[in-house]
Design a protein around this motif. Structure first.
Motif, PDB file in Angstrom:
ATOM      1  N   ARG A 287      22.072   9.625  -5.682  1.00  0.00           N
ATOM      2  CA  ARG A 287      21.631   8.990  -6.420  1.00  0.00           C
ATOM      3  C   ARG A 287      20.154   8.198  -6.126  1.00  0.00           C
ATOM      4  NH1 ARG A 287      19.776   5.839  -9.958  1.00  0.00           N
ATOM      5  NH2 ARG A 287      20.772   4.172 -10.935  1.00  0.00           N
TER       6      ARG A 287
ATOM      7  N   CYS B  24      29.744   6.286  -6.964  1.00  0.00           N
ATOM      8  CA  CYS B  24      29.247   5.720  -7.832  1.00  0.00           C
ATOM      9  C   CYS B  24      30.452   4.226  -8.420  1.00  0.00           C
ATOM     10  CB  CYS B  24      28.102   6.165  -8.292  1.00  0.00           C
ATOM     11  SG  CYS B  24      27.370   4.953  -9.253  1.00  0.00           S
ATOM     12  N   ALA B  25      30.209   3.358  -8.960  1.00  0.00           N
ATOM     13  CA  ALA B  25      30.519   2.551  -9.098  1.00  0.00           C
ATOM     14  C   ALA B  25      30.198   3.240 -10.654  1.00  0.00           C
ATOM     15  CB  ALA B  25      29.653   1.092  -9.206  1.00  0.00           C
TER      16      ALA B  25
ATOM     17  N   ASN C 207      26.752   1.696  -4.556  1.00  0.00           N
ATOM     18  CA  ASN C 207      25.349   0.733  -4.673  1.00  0.00           C
ATOM     19  C   ASN C 207      25.655   0.239  -3.406  1.00  0.00           C
ATOM     20  OD1 ASN C 207      24.174  -1.366  -5.632  1.00  0.00           O
ATOM     21  ND2 ASN C 207      23.273   0.084  -6.061  1.00  0.00           N
TER      22      ASN C 207
ATOM     23  N   TYR D 213      25.880  -3.485 -12.020  1.00  0.00           N
ATOM     24  CA  TYR D 213      26.583  -3.118 -10.983  1.00  0.00           C
ATOM     25  C   TYR D 213      28.227  -4.707 -11.231  1.00  0.00           C
ATOM     26  CZ  TYR D 213      24.872   0.334  -9.326  1.00  0.00           C
ATOM     27  OH  TYR D 213      23.963   2.020  -8.974  1.00  0.00           O
TER      28      TYR D 213
HETATM   29 CO    CO Z   1      25.309   4.162  -7.814  1.00  0.00          CO
END
Ligand code: CO
Ligand code: MTE
Length: 417
Positions: free
Chosen positions: A101, A147-148, A248, A273
């Motif tokens: 990412r 990843c969220a 993140n 986020y």
């Molecule tokens: Co992410």
């Protein structure tokens, strides 16, 4: 303790019981060319030792690759690709298959030119070279990074056909790094300090606010993954590891850590986020990744091809709050549950592998898995999650996934609430 005899017995019982009418292998036949014939690899010498100074997988594994979703990839420098979870075993993700990412592409950094600065509320602002960092005591730790936004496209309904796409924004490797507290102690954190802000050296200059308590607890400044230097995609030469917390925050290409007395409220923790609820309110600072699991096989990219009989269900479970205590598996969309077998090491805040073996009668199935973590948190159904969080969010979807196995063995992503 199981004696060798008992082990053999239980294995026989498993095979005869589970296989039912169909055996687990075919009876040897004299006319089977795969046994009696000459193959190419019997007749010619193979490659010598230096054919691949850095080894690569067999060419027959060419489909085991990271993949993206075209409609999520307007521009590859600000996009994501996904780990092929349906093809992996155990708990460790091979380095070349860790999902990526990037917000501004992969920074290509000469480690000799790389510096980590610690400034802000410290007694002595310091600059570390890579060599300086490697003179501090190191630790080796296995952690997942999720990843969220993993599973984020599934909030409103079943959408992507494959666990690679629904759940593949997770990887799990062994990091080698220096506990961040050693570097902070070297700089001398002032008594009014409460937060840190790691910053990336890439063109996105990624920044996130992290409570000092977490930084001093278990964060690492890592330079290796699975025994070798970080891959460029994963932040070579240096990244911060924030165990159990959303991906993140794991700033790659780490070049600076500022120490402060309040959070910075930067873009990635305000407009991004944060978890939009019904009615327009948003949850923020939702750092921990909740207990979650998914069946990786069978799944849409890994259908059942052997027909009915003994079938192995394989899957992954993880929690940002600790280890996994139990995984239950349902074959009928959550009406009945059986306890799966967790196999392999159980590291804190790492992937866990589970299996469930059963005798498939060839009729359609609704496969689900439900994990329970060491803090007692239970993975919720989609309906239960939506009742609390609505359908506006993309982040922190840890709900139970359902795969519909058709009578032919094909598998599709469906929803049963
Ligand atoms: Co992410
Ligand atoms: N760090 C920097 N410097 N730049 C980035 O774009 N992306 C973040 C994080 N750290 C990012 C970053 C996001 S959103 C995630 S999910 C993880 O890195 C992804 O890590 P990976 O590429 O190793 O899978």
């Amino acid at each position: 303790m199981a004696s060798p005899d008992k082990t053999a017995l239980s294995r026989r019982a498993l095979l005869s019981g589970a296989a039912g009418s169909a055996a687990l292998a075919t009876v040897a036949r004299a006319d089977d060319p795969a046994i009696t014939g000459m193959q190419e690899w019997n007749q010619y010498l193979g490659d010598g030792v230096d054919a691949a100074p850095y080894g690569v997988p067999s060419e027959f594994e060419a489909d085991v690759v990271r993949r993206d979703v075209p409609w999520l990839t307007a521009d590859p420098v600000s996009s994501v690709n996904f780990t092929p979870l349906h093809k992996l075993e155990g708990i460790i993700t091979p380095n070349g298959l860790c999902f990526e990412r990037h917000h501004a592409g992969v920074a290509l950094i000469d480690p000799a030119e790389h510096r980590l600065m610690i400034n802000g509320l410290v007694d002595r602002p310091l600059v570390f070279t890579m060599e300086d960092i490697k003179r501090f005591p190191r630790e080796n730790k296995v952690y997942f990074l999720e990843c969220a936004a993993n599973t984020g496209m599934e909030w409103r309904g079943a959408q992507l056909n494959g666990c690679q796409f629904t759940h593949g924004m997770v990887h799990c490797v062994m990091y080698t790094g220096v506990p961040l507290r050693y570097l902070l102690e070297e700089a001398g954190v002032k008594t009014n300090a409460k937060w840190i802000m790691p910053e990336g050296a890439d063109a996105s200059a990624m920044t996130r606010s992290i409570p000092l308590e977490k930084a001093l607890d278990d964060c690492l400044v890592a330079f290796a993954m699975n025994g070798e230097a970080l891959r460029p995609e994963q932040g070579y030469p240096l990244r911060i590891v924030v165990p159990g917390w959303e991906g993140n925050m794991w700033v790659k290409w780490l070049r600076r850590i500022e120490v402060g007395d309040e959070p910075w409220h930067h873009r990635e923790e305000t407009s991004k986020y944060t978890d939009l609820l019904e009615g327009g309110k948003a949850r923020r600072f939702t750092w921990e990744m909740d207990v979650k699991s998914v069946i990786t096989s069978p799944s849409p990219q890994a259908p059942i091809t052997h027909g009915k009989g003994h079938t192995v269900i394989s899957g992954l479970a993880w929690s940002g709050r600790g280890t996994i205590d139990r995984v239950d598996v349902s074959l009928d969309g959550g009406r009945n549950w059986q306890t799966a077998r967790i196999d392999g090491p159980s590291h804190d805040k790492a992937l866990h592998r589970f299996y469930h073996e059963f005798d498939w009668d060839g009729s359609p199935l609704l496969l689900q898995s439900r994990a329970v973590d060491s803090e007692g948190w239970v993975q919720p159904t989609k309906d239960a999650l939506r009742a609390v969080r609505g359908t506006e969010s993309i982040y922190h979807n840890n709900s139970i996934q359902t795969w519909h196995v058709r009578d032919g063995g094909e598998v599709e992503n469906v929803e049963v609430g």
